[in-house]
Design a protein around this motif. Structure first.
Motif, PDB file in Angstrom:
ATOM      1  N   ALA A  12       1.004  -1.231  -0.116  1.00  0.00           N
ATOM      2  CA  ALA A  12      -0.143  -0.038   0.091  1.00  0.00           C
ATOM      3  C   ALA A  12       0.881   1.418   0.110  1.00  0.00           C
ATOM      4  N   PHE A  13       0.354   2.286  -0.745  1.00  0.00           N
ATOM      5  CA  PHE A  13       1.179   3.778  -0.799  1.00  0.00           C
ATOM      6  C   PHE A  13       0.017   4.685  -0.737  1.00  0.00           C
ATOM      7  N   ALA A  14       0.750   5.510   0.148  1.00  0.00           N
ATOM      8  CA  ALA A  14      -0.207   6.826   0.310  1.00  0.00           C
ATOM      9  C   ALA A  14       0.561   8.008   0.027  1.00  0.00           C
ATOM     10  N   ARG A  15       0.202   8.836  -0.569  1.00  0.00           N
ATOM     11  CA  ARG A  15       0.930  10.167  -0.774  1.00  0.00           C
ATOM     12  C   ARG A  15      -0.023  11.330  -0.720  1.00  0.00           C
ATOM     13  N   GLY A  16       0.468  12.293   0.213  1.00  0.00           N
ATOM     14  CA  GLY A  16      -0.321  13.207   0.360  1.00  0.00           C
ATOM     15  C   GLY A  16      -0.453  14.561  -0.829  1.00  0.00           C
ATOM     16  N   ARG A  17      -1.222  15.512  -0.586  1.00  0.00           N
ATOM     17  CA  ARG A  17      -1.151  16.644  -1.594  1.00  0.00           C
ATOM     18  C   ARG A  17      -0.045  17.429  -1.232  1.00  0.00           C
ATOM     19  N   ASP A  18       0.326  18.265  -2.268  1.00  0.00           N
ATOM     20  CA  ASP A  18       1.326  19.020  -2.524  1.00  0.00           C
ATOM     21  C   ASP A  18       0.966  20.401  -2.027  1.00  0.00           C
ATOM     22  N   ARG A  19      -0.360  20.433  -1.502  1.00  0.00           N
ATOM     23  CA  ARG A  19      -0.946  21.782  -1.044  1.00  0.00           C
ATOM     24  C   ARG A  19      -1.697  21.342   0.250  1.00  0.00           C
ATOM     25  N   THR A  20      -1.893  22.359   1.299  1.00  0.00           N
ATOM     26  CA  THR A  20      -2.606  22.297   2.424  1.00  0.00           C
ATOM     27  C   THR A  20      -4.290  22.532   2.057  1.00  0.00           C
ATOM     28  N   ILE A  21      -5.215  21.746   2.647  1.00  0.00           N
ATOM     29  CA  ILE A  21      -6.438  22.007   2.427  1.00  0.00           C
ATOM     30  C   ILE A  21      -7.132  22.471   3.665  1.00  0.00           C
ATOM     31  N   GLY A  22      -8.358  22.838   3.504  1.00  0.00           N
ATOM     32  CA  GLY A  22      -9.240  23.386   4.675  1.00  0.00           C
ATOM     33  C   GLY A  22      -9.899  22.336   5.810  1.00  0.00           C
ATOM     34  N   SER A  23     -10.374  22.854   6.562  1.00  0.00           N
ATOM     35  CA  SER A  23     -10.957  22.002   7.487  1.00  0.00           C
ATOM     36  C   SER A  23     -12.489  21.604   7.235  1.00  0.00           C
ATOM     37  N   GLU A  24     -12.916  22.177   6.293  1.00  0.00           N
ATOM     38  CA  GLU A  24     -14.456  22.016   5.870  1.00  0.00           C
ATOM     39  C   GLU A  24     -14.541  20.608   5.077  1.00  0.00           C
TER      40      GLU A  24
END
Length: 255
Positions: free
Chosen positions: A160-172
């Motif tokens: 399994a591989f998980a890669r986060g976004r290259d940007r920060t997202i909001g809390s909504e």
């Protein structure tokens, strides 16, 4: 006695067979895979109602495709033993983090099943033990250029591989964020979080399920050395190789 002393989950691939919540119909159809290494884990959740999305890249996806993908879930990080329960710390998360930790108590239901009860939420999950292997490999990763975090776990011939976004997202909620941005390009970036699972066959790491459906069938094929290189796909479908630095999971903050 800690959870680890009562219930051994290391080197196991689990598939969820039941999610039960008060005042809700039991969910037995969402396809959930939890792959647990020594310290690190990955979890991919895809609803049975998820439509087939044929767009070959994120660039080709319309708003309906993006909203459909937002019905998925997935996360990865460290499994933390708190003594009477465990917490699934999320260093990668497809959806914004909730107000409380993802925490549950684990117990053996039978020889092939674990039962999990929520600590901060009222739920019960049943986890079928699909495969167990002492052959475990895991890496907590960081992109040296962007700071993006990733997790790579292999148990036997499953990975399994998980890669986060290259940007920060909001809390909504993610769907609200998708509808709330000004451009389709921004909406696509909100979905650009990969949680994939697959199998190792003849030294090829082939993706069989993913939050990004166009990744299915691709070869991850990590090259592991002083740095780790992993095959990726750019927004427009261009093949790319992404390099990662390994991070010591025992030194990462638990906050």
């Amino acid at each position: 006695m800690t959870v680890a002393e009562r219930v051994r989950v290391t080197g196991t691939r689990f598939e969820r067979t039941l999610l039960a919540r008060p005042d809700a119909e039991p969910d037995t159809t969402t396809r959930v895979t939890w792959l647990q290494g020594e310290r690190l884990y990955c979890d991919l959740r895809r609803p049975a109602s998820l439509p087939t999305i044929t767009a070959p890249t994120l660039t080709d996806m319309g708003i309906d495709d993006l909203v459909a993908l937002a019905t998925q879930d997935g996360f990865a990080g460290r499994l933390l033993d708190r003594g009477d329960h465990v917490e699934w710390e999320r260093v990668v998360s497809f959806h914004p983090l909730g107000p409380t930790p993802d925490a549950g108590s684990l117990a053996v239901l039978d020889a092939d099943t674990l039962v999990e009860h929520g600590v901060f939420e009222d739920y019960t999950e049943h986890w079928s033990i699909v495969d167990v292997s002492p052959d475990v490999e895991e890496h907590l990763l960081e992109d040296p250029d962007t700071g993006t975090t990733a997790v790579l776990v292999r148990v036997g011939d499953t990975f399994a591989f998980a890669r986060g976004r290259d940007r920060t997202i909001g809390s909504e909620p993610l769907i609200e964020q998708i509808h709330g941005v000004a451009t389709l390009s921004e909406a696509r970036a909100l979905v650009d979080c990969e949680i994939s699972v697959g199998h190792v066959r003849d030294s090829r790491w082939i993706i069989t399920a993913s939050t990004l459906p166009y990744r299915v069938g691709d070869a991850l094929d990590p090259t592991i050395g002083d740095e780790i290189r992993i095959r990726d796909t750019a927004f427009d479908g261009t093949p790319a190789t992404r390099r990662w630095c390994s991070v010591d999971p025992t030194q990462r903050s638990t906050t």
